[in-house]
Design an enzyme around this catalytic site. Structure first.
Site, PDB file in Angstrom:
ATOM      1  N   HIS A   1       0.816  -1.213   0.000  1.00  0.00           N
ATOM      2  CA  HIS A   1       0.000   0.000   0.000  1.00  0.00           C
ATOM      3  C   HIS A   1       0.846   1.258   0.000  1.00  0.00           C
ATOM      4  O   HIS A   1       0.407   2.311  -0.465  1.00  0.00           O
ATOM      5  CB  HIS A   1      -0.979  -0.022   1.170  1.00  0.00           C
ATOM      6  CG  HIS A   1      -2.123  -0.940   0.906  1.00  0.00           C
ATOM      7  ND1 HIS A   1      -2.154  -2.232   1.366  1.00  0.00           N
ATOM      8  CD2 HIS A   1      -3.236  -0.765   0.159  1.00  0.00           C
ATOM      9  CE1 HIS A   1      -3.259  -2.807   0.931  1.00  0.00           C
ATOM     10  NE2 HIS A   1      -3.927  -1.950   0.203  1.00  0.00           N
TER      11      HIS A   1
ATOM     12  N   ASP B   1      -5.016  -8.097  -4.330  1.00  0.00           N
ATOM     13  CA  ASP B   1      -5.267  -9.207  -3.412  1.00  0.00           C
ATOM     14  C   ASP B   1      -5.623 -10.485  -4.160  1.00  0.00           C
ATOM     15  O   ASP B   1      -5.237 -11.577  -3.753  1.00  0.00           O
ATOM     16  CB  ASP B   1      -6.377  -8.840  -2.420  1.00  0.00           C
ATOM     17  CG  ASP B   1      -5.825  -8.011  -1.269  1.00  0.00           C
ATOM     18  OD1 ASP B   1      -4.770  -8.395  -0.732  1.00  0.00           O
ATOM     19  OD2 ASP B   1      -6.419  -6.990  -0.922  1.00  0.00           O
TER      20      ASP B   1
ATOM     21  N   GLU C   1     -11.899  -9.928  -4.812  1.00  0.00           N
ATOM     22  CA  GLU C   1     -10.447  -9.986  -4.559  1.00  0.00           C
ATOM     23  C   GLU C   1     -10.047 -11.256  -3.825  1.00  0.00           C
ATOM     24  O   GLU C   1      -8.907 -11.392  -3.394  1.00  0.00           O
ATOM     25  CB  GLU C   1      -9.964  -8.733  -3.829  1.00  0.00           C
ATOM     26  CG  GLU C   1     -10.711  -8.406  -2.562  1.00  0.00           C
ATOM     27  CD  GLU C   1     -10.240  -7.095  -1.919  1.00  0.00           C
ATOM     28  OE1 GLU C   1      -9.172  -6.573  -2.275  1.00  0.00           O
ATOM     29  OE2 GLU C   1     -10.965  -6.615  -1.029  1.00  0.00           O
TER      30      GLU C   1
ATOM     31  N   CYS D   1      -9.996  -2.427 -10.178  1.00  0.00           N
ATOM     32  CA  CYS D   1      -9.399  -1.295  -9.452  1.00  0.00           C
ATOM     33  C   CYS D   1      -8.043  -1.638  -8.848  1.00  0.00           C
ATOM     34  O   CYS D   1      -7.433  -0.819  -8.189  1.00  0.00           O
ATOM     35  CB  CYS D   1     -10.346  -0.771  -8.379  1.00  0.00           C
ATOM     36  SG  CYS D   1     -10.692  -1.971  -7.092  1.00  0.00           S
TER      37      CYS D   1
END
Ligand code: PEP
Ligand code: MG
Length: 581
Positions: A214, A479, A455, A526
Site C-alpha cells: 500500500h 489481493d 479480490e 481497481c
C-alpha cells in the site's frame, strides 16, 4: 557519484536533497501476566534505571554540548516521573493483566497522540520526546543496552527546532527539513505514507517494500517518483546529499556528476513535454478505434487526491480507500466527520460516480487504536469486512455517514474482502439497522448503489451467485493475485513468483466479467493491474466496463484506448490463457 538500484513504482524524475527518515516506531506484543503486581514492580524498577541513565546523559551533554542541548534529557526525566504517565502504565498492567512493555507502548501512543494534537508548536514537539523516552524504558525492560543515541538528533544531524514537520499531524517530529526533500527510509507504513505532506516530499525511496504494497500504491496516487526495494544505505553517505531519483528506471543517483545531471534534466524536460501532450487528451472520450467505450476512473486514498483526479480527467472515483481516514488519526472518526468528508468528495466530483470502499483495515494497514490482536498470518486474518462484521458499531457508523452523504452526489458503497453470500446477507442486515437508526433520528439519506470487491478466489469462483445480490463488481487484482498465486504482496523477495500475467489471474478476471454481464451488472478493475498498458487490449476484449487507476495513469491509458482496435486485437492477441474468443 553513487548509484543505487531498486524497483520503480511511480515514474518521473525528482531532484533535490536527500533526507534519511530514521523513524522511531515503538512496538511490543501483548502478553498476559499471572502476577500483575510483580509486573508493576518490574516497570517501576525499569523506570528507576532509565532515570539514572538520563541523569548520566544530562551531565555528559551539559559538558559536551551545553545546557540548551542537554535540556532534552530533563524533559525526558519529567515525562517518566509524570504522575499521569506512570498511572496510565500501571492502570493498563493491573486492569488488563498484561506485560509492562505493552502497557508502555500503549501509554506512549496515547500521550504522544495527545501532544501531537496540541495547538502549541512547542507542545507538539513533545510527542517525539514521549516516544523517545518510552523507547528507552522499553530497552531497559527488555534488558537491552540502550545506545547513547541522543534523542532529537536525526541520523547524526542536529534537527533544527523550527523546521517544518512532514507528517501532517506532527507525529514524528524529528522528521524535518527546510526544503522539499527526497525521502529515503528503511520502510514506511501505509499510516505514515498517508500522512506525508506532499508539498514537502519530492520522491519516496524505501529499502524494503514491494510494488504491490500500500505504501507503493499511495506513492502512485500522490503521483511522486518512487522506488522501493532500493539497495541504498541509510546513513550519512546519503543523508543531506544532493540526489536524483529516476522513478521510471528505479535508479537513485547521489552526488550526481555533471553528465548525469545533464542527462536527467533532459529526461525531465522530455517527460514534461509528454505530460503536455497527454493533457491534449483531456475532454476526449475513452473509446476505441472500433467504437468500444470504457470508463476510466481514479483511485484515491484521501479527499486531498480529488484535485489530481479532476486534473487528470477522471470519469469518477472507482476506489476511495476510506481506511486511510482511519489510519491518519489517533482515534475513530465520528459519523459526522466521515459524513463531511464523503459529502465533500461527492460534491467535488459534481455528479460523477464516487465509489467509496468501506474500511479495509488489517494486514499491512495497521491501526493502533483498533486494538487488534497480533496475528500469525494477518493477510488471511481479521481484516476489512471481517472487522466490520465482528465490530458492527464501527461498520454502522461508516454506513450511516455514507448513506447520509449519498444525497449530495453519486456515491456508491463497495465492500472489500468478500468471500461468499453469508457476508453479503449479514451486511444487508447491518445496513438495514443503520438505516433504521437514521430513521429514528429523523435523518435524511439516499439510496446508494452497493457493490463488492472481487479480490478473493472464492468470490471470483462464485461470482455468478454473487452477481445477483449486488449492484456492481470491482476486481481487486492486488489481493486476488496474492491469494490466487499464494504470493504475499508485501514480500519483495517473492517478486520472481508474482506473475501478474498468470493465466489463472486473467481467466479469473474474464470469468468475473462474464458472470457480471450475465446478471446485467458492471464489472471494473481497481487493482494495480488495471493500469498496466500491456493488458489494456485484453481488458477491452474481455468487455471490462471500468478501469480505476491512480490519477496520473488515466491519460496514458486513454491514449492507448484511443489507439486500440478491439476487433483487430482479438485476431492478434496471445492465446496462452484462451478466452476471449
Ligand atoms: C486490491 O486488492 O486489488 C485492491 C484494489 O485493494 P487494496 O490494494 O487496497 O487491497
Ligand atoms: Mg484489496
Amino acid at each position: 557519484m553513487q548509484v543505487y538500484h531498486g524497483k520503480g513504482v511511480c515514474g518521473g524524475i525528482a531532484m533535490g536533497r536527500v533526507l534519511v527518515y530514521g523513524k522511531k516506531k515503538i512496538q511490543a506484543d501483548q502478553e498476559k501476566v499471572k502476577d500483575p503486581e510483580a509486573e508493576v514492580r518490574r516497570y517501576r524498577e525499569a523506570t528507576d534505571i532509565a532515570l539514572v541513565q538520563l541523569s548520566g546523559l544530562y551531565e555528559k551533554a551539559l559538558q559536551e554540548v551545553g545546557e540548551t542541548n542537554a535540556a532534552i534529557f530533563e524533559i525526558h526525566r519529567m515525562i517518566l516521573e509524570d504522575g499521569g504517565y506512570r498511572k496510565e502504565v500501571e492502570h493498563i498492567i493491573l486492569g488488563q493483566s498484561v506485560n509492562a512493555e505493552y502497557a508502555v507502548v500503549r501509554t506512549a501512543d496515547k500521550f504522544a497522540g495527545m501532544f501531537a494534537a496540541m495547538e502549541d508548536a512547542y507542545m507538539r514537539e513533545r510527542a517525539a520526546d514521549v516516544k523517545d523516552v518510552s523507547e528507552r524504558l522499553l530497552a531497559v525492560l527488555r534488558g537491552e543496552n540502550m545506545s547513547e543515541r541522543q534523542p532529537g538528533v536525526f541520523q547524526g544531524r542536529e534537527v533544527s527546532a523550527s523546521g517544518p514537520v512532514l507528517l501532517q499531524n506532527g507525529k514524528e517530529t524529528s522528521f524535518r527539513a527546510d526544503e522539499p526533500v527526497i525521502l529515503v527510509a528503511e520502510d514506511l507504513a501505509p499510516s505514515e505514507t498517508v500522512q506525508l505532506d506532499r508539498d514537502r516530499v519530492l520522491s519516496l525511496v524505501t529499502v524494503q517494500g514491494s510494488p504491490y504494497s500500500h505504501t507503493a500504491i499511495l506513492a502512485g496516487t500522490m503521483g511522486i517518483p518512487a522506488v522501493v526495494g532500493a539497495g541504498i544505505p541509510l546513513d550519512g553517505s546519503v543523508d543531506g546529499k544532493r540526489g536524483i531519483v529516476d522513478g521510471t528506471a528505479g535508479v537513485i543517483y547521489i552526488d550526481p556528476d555533471e553528465e548525469t545531471e545533464h542527462r536527467m534534466r533532459k529526461a525531465r524536460d522530455a517527460e514534461k513535454e509528454r505530460a503536455e501532450l497527454l493533457r491534449t487528451l483531456k475532454g476526449r472520450q475513452n473509446i476505441t478505434l472500433d467504437g468500444q467505450p470504457i470508463l476510466l476512473y481514479a483511485n484515491i486514498g484521501n479527499i486531498r487526491d480529488l484535485d489530481a483526479a479532476l486534473q487528470n480527467d477522471a470519469g469518477g472515483i472507482g476506489l476511495f480507500r476510506s481506511e486511510f481516514l482511519y489510519l491518519e488519526r489517533e482515534d475513530f472518526p465520528s459519523e459526522e466527520e466521515q459524513f463531511q468528508i464523503y459529502r465533500a468528495a461527492a460534491e467535488a466530483m459534481g455528479g460523477k460516480r464516487v465509489v467509496i470502499r468501506t474500511l479495509d483495515i488489517g494486514a499491512d494497514k495497521e491501526c493502533g487504536y483498533f486494538g487488534m490482536e497480533k496475528e500469525e498470518n494477518p493477510a488471511l486474518g481479521c481484516r476489512a469486512i471481517r472487522i466490520c462484521l465482528t465490530r458492527p458499531e464501527i461498520f454502522k457508523t461508516q454506513i450511516r455517514a455514507l448513506f447520509r452523504a449519498s444525497i449530495y452526489g453519486e456515491i456508491a458503497i463497495m465492500y472489500p474482502m468478500i468471500t461468499g453470500l453469508k457476508e453479503i446477507r449479514r451486511i444487508r442486515e447491518l445496513v438495514e439497522e443503520a438505516k433504521q437508526e437514521l430513521d429514528a433520528r429523523g435523518e435524511a439519506y439516499g439510496n446508494p448503489e452497493q457493490g463488492i470487491m472481487i479480490e478473493t478466489p472464492a468470490a471470483a469462483i462464485i461470482s455468478d451467485l454473487l452477481a445477483g445480490e449486488v449492484d456492481f463488481f470491482s476486481i481487486g487484482t492486488n489481493d486476488l493475485t496474492q491469494y490466487l498465486l499464494a504470493v504475499d504482496r508485501q514480500n519483495s523477495a517473492l517478486d520472481g513468483f508474482r506473475d501478474t500475467y498468470h493465466p489463472a489471474v486473467l481467466r479469473m478476471i474474464h470469468l468475473v466479467v462474464d458472470n457480471a454481464h450475465k446478471a446485467g451488472i458492471r464489472a471494473g478493475i481497481c487493482g494495480e493491474l488495471a493500469a498496466d498498458p500491456a493488458l489494456t487490449g485484453e481488458f477491452l476484449a474481455m468487455g471490462v466496463d471500468e478501469l480505476s487507476v491512480s490519477p496520473g495513469r488515466i491519460l496514458p491509458l486513454r491514449r492507448i484506448i484511443l489507439e486500440t482496435d478491439v476487433s483487430e486485437y482479438r485476431k492478434t492477441r496471445q492465446k496462452e490463457w484462451q478466452p476471449p474468443v
